[in-house]
Each structure stands twice: as structure tokens, then as C-alpha cells.
Design a protein around this motif. Sequence first.
Motif, PDB file in Angstrom:
ATOM      1  N   PRO A 129      12.530 -37.952  27.722  1.00  0.00           N
ATOM      2  CA  PRO A 129      12.642 -38.504  27.302  1.00  0.00           C
ATOM      3  C   PRO A 129      14.027 -39.960  26.803  1.00  0.00           C
ATOM      4  CG  PRO A 129      12.528 -36.645  25.627  1.00  0.00           C
ATOM      5  CD  PRO A 129      12.243 -36.461  26.958  1.00  0.00           C
ATOM      6  N   THR A 130      14.174 -40.814  26.547  1.00  0.00           N
ATOM      7  CA  THR A 130      15.520 -41.244  26.688  1.00  0.00           C
ATOM      8  C   THR A 130      16.714 -40.738  25.023  1.00  0.00           C
ATOM      9  OG1 THR A 130      16.677 -43.410  26.718  1.00  0.00           O
ATOM     10  CG2 THR A 130      14.703 -43.266  26.036  1.00  0.00           C
ATOM     11  N   ASP A 131      15.205 -40.567  24.438  1.00  0.00           N
ATOM     12  CA  ASP A 131      16.150 -40.099  22.973  1.00  0.00           C
ATOM     13  C   ASP A 131      16.522 -38.569  23.353  1.00  0.00           C
ATOM     14  OD1 ASP A 131      15.253 -42.421  21.927  1.00  0.00           O
ATOM     15  OD2 ASP A 131      13.449 -41.870  20.667  1.00  0.00           O
ATOM     16  N   ALA A 132      16.330 -37.543  24.500  1.00  0.00           N
ATOM     17  CA  ALA A 132      16.653 -36.804  24.331  1.00  0.00           C
ATOM     18  C   ALA A 132      18.536 -36.558  25.757  1.00  0.00           C
ATOM     19  CB  ALA A 132      15.441 -35.287  24.518  1.00  0.00           C
ATOM     20  N   GLN A 133      18.116 -38.078  26.170  1.00  0.00           N
ATOM     21  CA  GLN A 133      18.846 -37.816  26.626  1.00  0.00           C
ATOM     22  C   GLN A 133      20.603 -37.607  26.567  1.00  0.00           C
ATOM     23  OE1 GLN A 133      22.571 -39.628  28.054  1.00  0.00           O
ATOM     24  NE2 GLN A 133      21.091 -41.693  27.772  1.00  0.00           N
ATOM     25  N   PRO A 134      21.163 -37.870  25.471  1.00  0.00           N
ATOM     26  CA  PRO A 134      22.308 -37.412  24.929  1.00  0.00           C
ATOM     27  C   PRO A 134      22.776 -35.734  24.928  1.00  0.00           C
ATOM     28  CG  PRO A 134      22.067 -39.352  23.999  1.00  0.00           C
ATOM     29  CD  PRO A 134      20.492 -39.037  24.659  1.00  0.00           C
ATOM     30  N   ALA A 135      21.631 -35.307  23.851  1.00  0.00           N
ATOM     31  CA  ALA A 135      22.220 -33.778  24.003  1.00  0.00           C
ATOM     32  C   ALA A 135      22.024 -33.082  25.145  1.00  0.00           C
ATOM     33  CB  ALA A 135      20.827 -33.755  22.580  1.00  0.00           C
ATOM     34  N   PHE A 136      20.549 -33.197  26.721  1.00  0.00           N
ATOM     35  CA  PHE A 136      21.488 -32.489  26.764  1.00  0.00           C
ATOM     36  C   PHE A 136      22.745 -32.998  28.119  1.00  0.00           C
ATOM     37  CE2 PHE A 136      17.105 -30.596  28.163  1.00  0.00           C
ATOM     38  CZ  PHE A 136      16.759 -30.596  27.386  1.00  0.00           C
ATOM     39  N   MET A 137      22.853 -34.165  27.929  1.00  0.00           N
ATOM     40  CA  MET A 137      24.141 -34.141  28.439  1.00  0.00           C
ATOM     41  C   MET A 137      25.280 -33.228  27.570  1.00  0.00           C
ATOM     42  SD  MET A 137      26.472 -37.702  29.213  1.00  0.00           S
ATOM     43  CE  MET A 137      25.289 -38.720  29.792  1.00  0.00           C
TER      44      MET A 137
ATOM     45  N   GLY B  96      27.974 -26.020  37.415  1.00  0.00           N
ATOM     46  CA  GLY B  96      27.236 -27.076  38.443  1.00  0.00           C
ATOM     47  C   GLY B  96      27.348 -28.186  38.067  1.00  0.00           C
ATOM     48  N   ALA B  97      27.211 -29.497  38.806  1.00  0.00           N
ATOM     49  CA  ALA B  97      27.081 -31.153  38.174  1.00  0.00           C
ATOM     50  C   ALA B  97      25.478 -31.585  37.901  1.00  0.00           C
ATOM     51  CB  ALA B  97      27.564 -31.649  39.220  1.00  0.00           C
ATOM     52  N   THR B  98      25.504 -32.745  37.158  1.00  0.00           N
ATOM     53  CA  THR B  98      24.200 -32.909  36.523  1.00  0.00           C
ATOM     54  C   THR B  98      23.837 -34.468  37.173  1.00  0.00           C
ATOM     55  OG1 THR B  98      23.557 -31.568  35.754  1.00  0.00           O
ATOM     56  CG2 THR B  98      22.685 -33.276  34.861  1.00  0.00           C
ATOM     57  N   VAL B  99      23.114 -35.178  37.678  1.00  0.00           N
ATOM     58  CA  VAL B  99      22.960 -36.510  37.652  1.00  0.00           C
ATOM     59  C   VAL B  99      22.378 -36.962  36.484  1.00  0.00           C
ATOM     60  CG1 VAL B  99      23.205 -38.356  38.368  1.00  0.00           C
ATOM     61  CG2 VAL B  99      24.289 -36.406  39.770  1.00  0.00           C
ATOM     62  N   PHE B 100      22.461 -37.912  35.399  1.00  0.00           N
ATOM     63  CA  PHE B 100      21.245 -37.949  34.777  1.00  0.00           C
ATOM     64  C   PHE B 100      21.936 -40.252  35.195  1.00  0.00           C
ATOM     65  CE2 PHE B 100      23.811 -35.130  32.095  1.00  0.00           C
ATOM     66  CZ  PHE B 100      22.402 -34.424  30.878  1.00  0.00           C
ATOM     67  N   VAL B 101      19.844 -40.453  34.826  1.00  0.00           N
ATOM     68  CA  VAL B 101      19.252 -41.732  35.546  1.00  0.00           C
ATOM     69  C   VAL B 101      19.150 -42.374  34.577  1.00  0.00           C
ATOM     70  CG1 VAL B 101      18.962 -42.869  37.046  1.00  0.00           C
ATOM     71  CG2 VAL B 101      19.537 -40.987  37.594  1.00  0.00           C
ATOM     72  N   GLU B 102      19.578 -43.342  33.539  1.00  0.00           N
ATOM     73  CA  GLU B 102      18.882 -43.675  32.389  1.00  0.00           C
ATOM     74  C   GLU B 102      18.181 -44.866  32.398  1.00  0.00           C
ATOM     75  OE1 GLU B 102      18.595 -42.967  29.236  1.00  0.00           O
ATOM     76  OE2 GLU B 102      17.596 -45.051  29.636  1.00  0.00           O
ATOM     77  N   SER B 103      16.834 -44.721  32.335  1.00  0.00           N
ATOM     78  CA  SER B 103      16.257 -45.768  33.239  1.00  0.00           C
ATOM     79  C   SER B 103      15.292 -46.820  32.215  1.00  0.00           C
ATOM     80  CB  SER B 103      14.614 -45.386  34.247  1.00  0.00           C
ATOM     81  OG  SER B 103      13.768 -44.435  33.944  1.00  0.00           O
ATOM     82  N   ILE B 104      15.266 -46.525  30.682  1.00  0.00           N
ATOM     83  CA  ILE B 104      14.983 -46.882  29.699  1.00  0.00           C
ATOM     84  C   ILE B 104      16.020 -48.640  28.892  1.00  0.00           C
ATOM     85  CG2 ILE B 104      13.666 -47.172  27.444  1.00  0.00           C
ATOM     86  CD1 ILE B 104      12.155 -45.552  29.897  1.00  0.00           C
TER      87      ILE B 104
END
Length: 423
Positions: free
Chosen positions: A309-317, A325-333
Motif C-alpha cells: 500500500p502507498t499509505d504504508a510507504q512513508p512509515a516503511f521508508m 543495506g539499501a532499499t529502493v522505494f518505487v512509488e507508482s500510485i
Amino acid sequence: MTDSCLTVSGRRKLSGEIKVQGCKNSALPCLTACLLCEKGRCRLKNCPRLTDVENTAEILETLGCRCAFCEQEKIIETDAENVFGTAIENEMMNRMRSSILFMGAMLSRNGEADLGYPGGCEIGLRPIDMHLGAFRRLGVKIEEEGGMIRCRARSGLKPAQVPLLCPSVGATENIMLLMAKSDGETVIRNAAREPEIVDLQNFLNAMGADIRGAGSDVIVINGVKRLRGAEFEIMPDRIAALTYMSAAAACGGKIYLKDVNPEHLSICLAVLRDMGAEIKITADSVSLEMKGRPRAVKRIKTLYYPGFPTDAQPAFMAAMTIAKGATVFVESIFENRFRHAPELVKLGADIDVNICHAIVRGRECLSGADVRAFDLRGGAAMVIGGLIADGTTCVSGAQHIERGYEDIAADFEALGADIKKNC
Ligand code: EPZ
């Protein structure tokens, strides 16, 4: 609007138990649906007390629908027998995005609706072209002039097949509200599949509607003549639950969340397990234990439900800022949903943003600073950043957070955090 802020002292493990609030994004459409009820009262249980819910109730009141909130039991009761209003002022429309759902509800109730464009979190362009296109196809006459939308359906709604260009949550809900009372069959294709859509279907059916298919991409609405009062329990808030889980995954510790539907969280629980969290679920609870720093996950791409869910992206970021390590977040909504990233950088996070993706390289620690919440979920991410960081973090713009969390400070305090509200 007054600016409120939260002061967070970080670096504490989280432990304890909380009950997760009722779901904002289900409560808002269900509350709007109460306008459709010509006979009897509606009772929504587990309704969270949030500014967006209060604003929705205020709009209902101005249209002639009485609303009473019983705080202790989290119940809102509505009486829409004497609804007279067919217009909503621009200022009220502007307070939140879901005000656009009154377009379907008012048209269904009175055959007309005059309203402005909806406001809400500034996370992208958020057009309403699909709402308007679908409504026109269903027989609504629409004129847009001087920032106002004038809709008329007095000559009757025309049930039809409605294909959506993308599975918009709001457009799907608006069509359900518009067509629940109609004469014939409406089929929404490429409908949104979010659990909140299922909740709205179940509430409308409890009121006497005949809608099936919610949760899949085809929703069939068999129009009925009238709807009656009903009692309904709002589902738990999956995004609030994920906010607390991602915070615990970042800070370490062991938390237990009651009133959660783990089925709604499956993708995110898989991500949390990849991060190293030990998770146990029952039918209505989740416990999460995290030892040490989280592990990064290569790529998190937001998608329509059942995707991430896009709504959870900020909290996980926020949680990934201290991952190994590194994580790539892709926001597609949404086009503009990384406004929290530069604020996390103020706390010492290493994040590069490139239009629709962000690379987060985990650091061993963050340090407290003054940061700002620009929107609801981005604000929750700031709080998580503060919980992770050494020292004190002041999160201004906390009124955005209050739109979606009943009392984020009290919830985190119950989990052992040191967080205070001050204006
Ligand atoms: C709902 O917004 C939620 N809001 C949002 O939650 C959530 O982020 C979003 O769904 C996606 O899950 C409520 O339920 C009140 P959409 P909504 O229509 O309905 C494009 C939160 O933090 N689109 O599914 O506005 C749109 O721009 C909030 O709780 C059009 O192009 O979302 C977006 O890119 C924020 N034209 C995509 O579709 C339209 O007419 C999905 O939007 C409608 C939408």
C-alpha cells in the motif's frame, strides 16, 4: 489552521499492547453512505474519532443529517430522514479528499449536487476525471464552472457497464454510492479491490442494497428502491497497524496489536519478516518481535491492493533509514509522495530521491532535529524517525497526523515511547 507539534525522545525499544483504531478510509465512505438512508437510523461501531470523521459529520449536519458521537463506545449514530441540502461549500470540500464521495451520495438522495473540488493530502495531482466520466456515463449531467461542479440526475440514473481506467478507490466508492439506489444493473470493471471497498459493500447491503463482487475487480450493483437504517462495525485500520509494526521493526522490541485483520496485511507482513521481524498472527491480532537492526529489502514498490500500500510507504521508508543495506522505494500510485524523504534526511538519513523512486541507504543511527509533517502518512513517518533518532525530535504540522490517527502519541506511549503533544 493551528500548527500542532509532537516532541519525540528516541532510541527506546517498543514493547506493550494496544488496540488498533477503526479504519479511517472505511469510516469516511460508510459515514457518507448514511445520507442514503431515508428511513431509520444508522449506527457505525468502531468509528475512529478523527478530524476527517468530524469534518464528514459536519458536512452531513449541514445537509440535514443529524450525527451523534458516543465517544466511549466509538459509535456514531446518524439520522438522515430529513435531509434537505444539495450543496457543499468550497471550504468544507477542501478539508479532505473523501468529500468528493458526497457527489454520489447527494445525487442518489436528491438528484442534484453542487460542490467544489475536494482537498486532502498533497501527495499528487489527484484528479477526479474518472469520477466525472463514470457519472456522465451513468446519466448524470455535469457542468464545471468557476471551481464548482454542478451535477443533475433528475431525469434518472442510467445503469450501465463502467470500466475504470485504473482501479481508483474513490471512484469505485462513488459509483457504489450513486447506483446503490437505482433501477437496473451497474457493473464496475477494473474496480478497486481494497478491503475498505468490501466494508462499504457490506454496510450498503446491511442497509438493503444488493451489491456483490467487492474485493474482486468486477462489482455488480443491482439497484434497489430504498435503503433503511442499519448497524455496522467498521473494520480495523490496516495502515495504523502497519505504522506501529514498522516502528517496532525499526526500534526493536516486542509489540502486540489487538483488533487487526492479518489478511489485509499479508504483503507487508512478508516484508517485515524479510526485515528480520518475528511475527505471529491470530484471526484478529498480530505480535511482532524484532531483535537488533532491521535488514534492508531490495525493492518496495507501491501498488493497488493486494500490492504494497502507498499509505504504508512513508512509515516503511522511515524504518529502512537504519536498516542494514539499501532499499529502493518505487512509488507508482501518487506522483508526489516522497515529501517525508528530505525531512528524514534532516535526521541524518541517507536518501536520494529521483521523481518516482527513492534509494534509502541504512545508517547505524539517526539524530534528533526539527522536522515537518506535510501530509498524514508522511507525518507518521516523521514520528517513527523521531523514535529511531538519538535525542529529541520536534515534529511540526502534527495536525496532518490527527486526520488519520486518533492519538498516535498515546498509542506510542502505551508501547513505551517518550512522546508528548504540544501546540
Ligand atoms: C484513497 O484515495 C485513500 N483515501 C488514500 O488514502 C489512498 O492513498 C488511496 O486511496 C490509494 O490507496 C481514502 O480512502 C479517503 P485513488 P483516493 O482514487 O480514492 C488516480 C491516506 O493517507 N486517479 O485510488 O483519492 C490518482 O491520482 C489517504 O489515508 C485519477 O487519475 O485514491 C492516483 O494516482 C491518502 N483520476 C490513483 O488514481 C481519478 O478520477 C489512485 O487514486 C481518480 C484517481
